[in-house]
Write a protein that holds these residues in place. Structure first.
Motif, PDB file in Angstrom:
ATOM      1  N   PHE A  27     -11.275   4.253 -12.293  1.00 19.94           N
ATOM      2  CA  PHE A  27     -12.781   4.195 -11.945  1.00 19.94           C
ATOM      3  C   PHE A  27     -13.309   5.497 -12.248  1.00 19.94           C
ATOM      4  CE2 PHE A  27      -9.783   5.804  -8.560  1.00 19.94           C
ATOM      5  CZ  PHE A  27     -10.345   6.975  -8.333  1.00 19.94           C
ATOM      6  N   GLN A  28     -14.685   5.728 -12.214  1.00 19.68           N
ATOM      7  CA  GLN A  28     -15.474   6.737 -12.409  1.00 19.68           C
ATOM      8  C   GLN A  28     -15.913   7.430 -11.289  1.00 19.68           C
ATOM      9  OE1 GLN A  28     -18.086   5.716 -15.465  1.00 19.68           O
ATOM     10  NE2 GLN A  28     -19.215   7.681 -15.607  1.00 19.68           N
ATOM     11  N   ILE A  29     -15.642   8.706 -11.278  1.00 14.78           N
ATOM     12  CA  ILE A  29     -16.282   9.597 -10.306  1.00 14.78           C
ATOM     13  C   ILE A  29     -16.123  11.070 -10.817  1.00 14.78           C
ATOM     14  CG2 ILE A  29     -13.701  10.079  -9.537  1.00 14.78           C
ATOM     15  CD1 ILE A  29     -14.643   9.694  -6.632  1.00 14.78           C
ATOM     16  N   ASP A  30     -16.834  11.772 -10.186  1.00 16.34           N
ATOM     17  CA  ASP A  30     -17.131  13.316 -10.568  1.00 16.34           C
ATOM     18  C   ASP A  30     -15.995  14.060 -10.267  1.00 16.34           C
ATOM     19  OD1 ASP A  30     -19.777  12.929 -11.382  1.00 16.34           O
ATOM     20  OD2 ASP A  30     -20.564  13.460  -9.437  1.00 16.34           O
ATOM     21  N   MET A  31     -15.588  15.038 -11.154  1.00 15.86           N
ATOM     22  CA  MET A  31     -14.420  15.680 -11.098  1.00 15.86           C
ATOM     23  C   MET A  31     -14.526  16.541  -9.783  1.00 15.86           C
ATOM     24  SD  MET A  31     -11.590  16.693 -12.479  1.00 15.86           S
ATOM     25  CE  MET A  31     -10.345  17.964 -12.532  1.00 15.86           C
ATOM     26  N   ASP A  32     -15.528  16.947  -9.210  1.00 18.59           N
ATOM     27  CA  ASP A  32     -15.452  17.645  -7.709  1.00 18.59           C
ATOM     28  C   ASP A  32     -15.734  17.038  -6.614  1.00 18.59           C
ATOM     29  OD1 ASP A  32     -15.465  20.060  -9.357  1.00 18.59           O
ATOM     30  OD2 ASP A  32     -17.632  20.265  -9.677  1.00 18.59           O
ATOM     31  N   ALA A  42      -7.417  18.564 -14.361  1.00 17.97           N
ATOM     32  CA  ALA A  42      -7.362  17.379 -13.739  1.00 17.97           C
ATOM     33  C   ALA A  42      -6.741  17.797 -12.139  1.00 17.97           C
ATOM     34  CB  ALA A  42      -6.082  16.446 -14.164  1.00 17.97           C
ATOM     35  N   ARG A  43      -6.932  16.795 -11.396  1.00 16.64           N
ATOM     36  CA  ARG A  43      -6.539  16.813  -9.893  1.00 16.64           C
ATOM     37  C   ARG A  43      -5.577  15.569  -9.715  1.00 16.64           C
ATOM     38  NH1 ARG A  43     -11.905  16.356  -6.842  1.00 16.64           N
ATOM     39  NH2 ARG A  43     -10.717  16.807  -5.068  1.00 16.64           N
ATOM     40  N   PHE A  44      -4.435  15.881  -9.213  1.00 14.54           N
ATOM     41  CA  PHE A  44      -3.457  14.714  -8.797  1.00 14.54           C
ATOM     42  C   PHE A  44      -3.384  14.530  -7.424  1.00 14.54           C
ATOM     43  CE2 PHE A  44      -1.370  17.560 -12.629  1.00 14.54           C
ATOM     44  CZ  PHE A  44      -1.982  16.512 -13.481  1.00 14.54           C
ATOM     45  N   TYR A  77       1.033  -1.324  -0.104  1.00 17.84           N
ATOM     46  CA  TYR A  77      -0.047  -0.029   0.034  1.00 17.84           C
ATOM     47  C   TYR A  77       0.818   1.287   0.064  1.00 17.84           C
ATOM     48  CZ  TYR A  77      -4.089  -2.870   0.642  1.00 17.84           C
ATOM     49  OH  TYR A  77      -5.186  -3.757   0.635  1.00 17.84           O
ATOM     50  N   ALA A  78       2.322   1.105  -0.202  1.00 21.38           N
ATOM     51  CA  ALA A  78       3.044   2.419  -0.261  1.00 21.38           C
ATOM     52  C   ALA A  78       2.925   3.063  -1.575  1.00 21.38           C
ATOM     53  CB  ALA A  78       4.351   1.815   0.103  1.00 21.38           C
ATOM     54  N   HIS A  79       2.980   4.383  -1.546  1.00 26.02           N
ATOM     55  CA  HIS A  79       3.295   5.242  -2.750  1.00 26.02           C
ATOM     56  C   HIS A  79       2.343   4.856  -4.140  1.00 26.02           C
ATOM     57  CE1 HIS A  79       6.403   6.877  -0.361  1.00 26.02           C
ATOM     58  NE2 HIS A  79       6.946   5.566  -0.157  1.00 26.02           N
ATOM     59  N   TYR A  80       1.185   5.196  -4.072  1.00 24.27           N
ATOM     60  CA  TYR A  80       0.465   5.229  -5.045  1.00 24.27           C
ATOM     61  C   TYR A  80      -0.312   6.595  -5.465  1.00 24.27           C
ATOM     62  CZ  TYR A  80      -3.608   4.593  -2.037  1.00 24.27           C
ATOM     63  OH  TYR A  80      -4.645   4.663  -0.734  1.00 24.27           O
ATOM     64  N   GLY A  81      -0.742   6.873  -6.718  1.00 23.77           N
ATOM     65  CA  GLY A  81      -1.374   7.823  -6.942  1.00 23.77           C
ATOM     66  C   GLY A  81      -2.515   7.642  -7.885  1.00 23.77           C
ATOM     67  N   VAL A  82      -3.457   9.099  -8.042  1.00 23.40           N
ATOM     68  CA  VAL A  82      -4.433   9.054  -8.670  1.00 23.40           C
ATOM     69  C   VAL A  82      -4.515  10.340  -9.491  1.00 23.40           C
ATOM     70  CG1 VAL A  82      -7.088   9.312  -8.484  1.00 23.40           C
ATOM     71  CG2 VAL A  82      -5.771   7.801  -6.905  1.00 23.40           C
ATOM     72  N   ILE A  83      -4.888  10.278 -10.767  1.00 26.29           N
ATOM     73  CA  ILE A  83      -5.195  11.253 -11.726  1.00 26.29           C
ATOM     74  C   ILE A  83      -6.565  11.415 -11.820  1.00 26.29           C
ATOM     75  CG2 ILE A  83      -4.595  12.062 -13.971  1.00 26.29           C
ATOM     76  CD1 ILE A  83      -2.119  10.803 -13.989  1.00 26.29           C
ATOM     77  N   LEU A  84      -7.138  12.585 -11.513  1.00 24.58           N
ATOM     78  CA  LEU A  84      -8.664  12.465 -11.913  1.00 24.58           C
ATOM     79  C   LEU A  84      -9.060  13.513 -12.663  1.00 24.58           C
ATOM     80  CD1 LEU A  84     -11.832  12.275 -11.162  1.00 24.58           C
ATOM     81  CD2 LEU A  84     -11.381  13.760  -9.247  1.00 24.58           C
ATOM     82  N   VAL A  85      -9.253  13.148 -13.711  1.00 20.54           N
ATOM     83  CA  VAL A  85      -9.289  14.026 -15.268  1.00 20.54           C
ATOM     84  C   VAL A  85     -10.707  14.155 -15.712  1.00 20.54           C
ATOM     85  CG1 VAL A  85      -8.739  12.010 -16.759  1.00 20.54           C
ATOM     86  CG2 VAL A  85      -8.071  14.386 -17.417  1.00 20.54           C
ATOM     87  N   PRO A 144     -15.306  14.946  -3.371  1.00 19.84           N
ATOM     88  CA  PRO A 144     -14.380  14.840  -2.074  1.00 19.84           C
ATOM     89  C   PRO A 144     -13.160  14.208  -2.188  1.00 19.84           C
ATOM     90  CG  PRO A 144     -16.561  14.992  -1.390  1.00 19.84           C
ATOM     91  CD  PRO A 144     -16.668  14.297  -2.883  1.00 19.84           C
ATOM     92  N   GLU A 145     -11.900  14.482  -1.699  1.00 15.08           N
ATOM     93  CA  GLU A 145     -10.808  13.851  -1.709  1.00 15.08           C
ATOM     94  C   GLU A 145     -11.015  12.376  -0.948  1.00 15.08           C
ATOM     95  OE1 GLU A 145      -7.548  12.032   0.347  1.00 15.08           O
ATOM     96  OE2 GLU A 145      -9.014  13.082   1.370  1.00 15.08           O
ATOM     97  N   GLY A 146     -11.858  12.489   0.148  1.00 14.42           N
ATOM     98  CA  GLY A 146     -12.112  11.239   0.787  1.00 14.42           C
ATOM     99  C   GLY A 146     -12.761  10.136  -0.035  1.00 14.42           C
ATOM    100  N   ASP A 147     -13.654  10.686  -0.860  1.00 20.85           N
ATOM    101  CA  ASP A 147     -14.037   9.738  -1.837  1.00 20.85           C
ATOM    102  C   ASP A 147     -13.166   9.141  -2.845  1.00 20.85           C
ATOM    103  OD1 ASP A 147     -16.583  10.185  -0.660  1.00 20.85           O
ATOM    104  OD2 ASP A 147     -17.368  11.282  -2.191  1.00 20.85           O
ATOM    105  N   VAL A 148     -12.301   9.864  -3.523  1.00 21.62           N
ATOM    106  CA  VAL A 148     -11.156   9.625  -4.007  1.00 21.62           C
ATOM    107  C   VAL A 148     -10.350   8.311  -3.377  1.00 21.62           C
ATOM    108  CG1 VAL A 148      -9.179  10.197  -5.559  1.00 21.62           C
ATOM    109  CG2 VAL A 148     -11.143  11.670  -5.530  1.00 21.62           C
TER     110      VAL A 148
END
Length: 368
Positions: A229-234, A129-131, A116-124, A236-240
């Motif tokens: 995965f599919q999620i709205d651009m706006d 986008a949000r990184f 679970y170490a060091h992973y990333g998400v790009i929400l676009v 909350p970070e907790g949902d991401v």
């Protein structure tokens, strides 16, 4: 937050005859109340039959008065005789268990650090986008990128003729803006994650936009892709974070299945692997193990030989490595984990895979 340095401290702890109580809990109050979790911990500690009462008392007191219940995982290590006390709340829950050994029981938390170490998400989306950078399920850094607004002509406006405002020209303009925005997102993502130790990367957004971005990512990021995965651009970070953790868990399950399949397959064709307890212990003793693979919860008593530190599941008298007075070890699997990690190897815990029974629940990929 638990770190590699914390793991090394646990691995190097010497009780000099004293014992360490290691307690792992699923402390997620979204699933159960804190009172129910405390009762579960108390029942686990009761299984020690009154032994190590100072450690059990300290743990119960901590849970009652000090723990803040903000994270769903909890690992506690206590050795009152050596004034050793370590508490590690984690964003990933553990399977409930208690162990008492000469050293801290590190298998579950070592697995957490390894996977679970060091992973990333790009929400676009089509504009920006949000990184997000995560470590052990906790947000480390975040950043946004905003491109040019995409203007879409309303239905019925503009001409469909070539060269006139709107129509095909408007559609072409819209597509060009979107592609330019996505190229900028890919470049900005490369800059954001540059120098960060990202092992896995998830893409989030609509399937169409995610698919377009995937083809534009720098090679290094593309090699880390582990899902989408599919999620709205706006959102909350907790949902991401929760969605990415769920995908990471699924990716872990797929990876475990593939790992066991490769181990069994390589064993059957005589590859660079060992299977079975004693063959694996011998490989660990000689420093050949690169990745140790164990069924989660697998335990076995055995022997350690004083002059060499050699481990075996049964008494050995005809091997040079089995020199010195044999000492009974309650769990040589845990000893194997400690030796593997100390020599720079990796440990993989496998959950609910029946194929592990074919190899006696333990095996290893070798360095040579």
């Amino acid at each position: 937050m638990f770190t590699q340095a914390d793991l090394q401290e646990l691995l190097s702890f010497e009780g000099n005859g004293s014992r360490v109580v290691s307690l792992y809990l699923n402390a997620d109050i979204a699933e159960d109340s804190s009172e129910a979790i405390k009762l579960r911990a108390k029942n686990l500690l009761k299984s020690l039959n009154g032994r190590f009462a100072p450690d059990a008392s300290a743990i119960e007191k901590y849970l009652e008065y000090s723990h803040d219940w903000s994270k769903p995982g909890l690992a506690i290590f206590s050795c009152s005789e050596r004034n050793f006390w370590r508490v590690f709340p984690t964003a990933v829950p553990f399977r409930n268990r208690v162990r008492v050994k000469a050293k801290p029981h590190v298998k579950p938390i070592a697995h957490l650090l390894d996977f679970y170490a060091h992973y990333g998400v790009i929400l676009v989306d089509r504009v920006g986008a949000r990184f997000f950078e995560y470590h052990l399920g906790e947000l480390q850094a975040t950043e946004g990128h905003l491109g040019e607004n995409v203007r879409t002509l309303k239905d019925g406006q503009g001409s469909s003729a070539h060269g006139m405002r709107g129509g095909l020209e408007g559609s072409r303009r819209e597509s060009e803006v979107i592609q330019r925005n996505l190229r900028e997102v890919a470049a900005a993502a490369g800059a954001f994650f540059s120098g960060r130790k990202i092992r896995r990367l998830f893409l989030a957004g609509t399937p169409e936009t995610v698919g377009q971005l995937r083809d534009l990512l720098p090679r290094q990021l593309a090699s880390c892709l582990a899902g989408q995965f599919q999620i709205d651009m706006d959102a909350p970070e907790g949902d991401v974070r929760q969605k990415s953790l769920a995908l990471l868990h699924e990716a872990n399950a797929r990876r475990e299945e593939d790992l066991v399949h490769r181990l069994v397959e390589e064993s059957e064709r005589g590859g660079l692997v060992v299977t079975g307890l004693d063959d694996t212990l011998r490989a660990i003793f000689t420093g050949r193990v690169q990745t140790l693979v164990i069924t989660d919860g697998f335990r076995q008593t055995g022997y350690r030989y004083g002059e060499t530190g050699f481990l075996s599941s049964k008494m050995v008298i005809d091997r040079p490595e089995a020199a010195g007075q044999p000492e009974t070890v309650e769990d040589i699997v845990e000893e194997a984990v400690t030796l593997t990690l100390a020599s720079g190897g990796h440990v993989e815990l496998i959950s609910d895979n029946p194929d592990m029974a074919q190899i006696q629940h333990i095996g290893a990929f070798l360095r040579y």
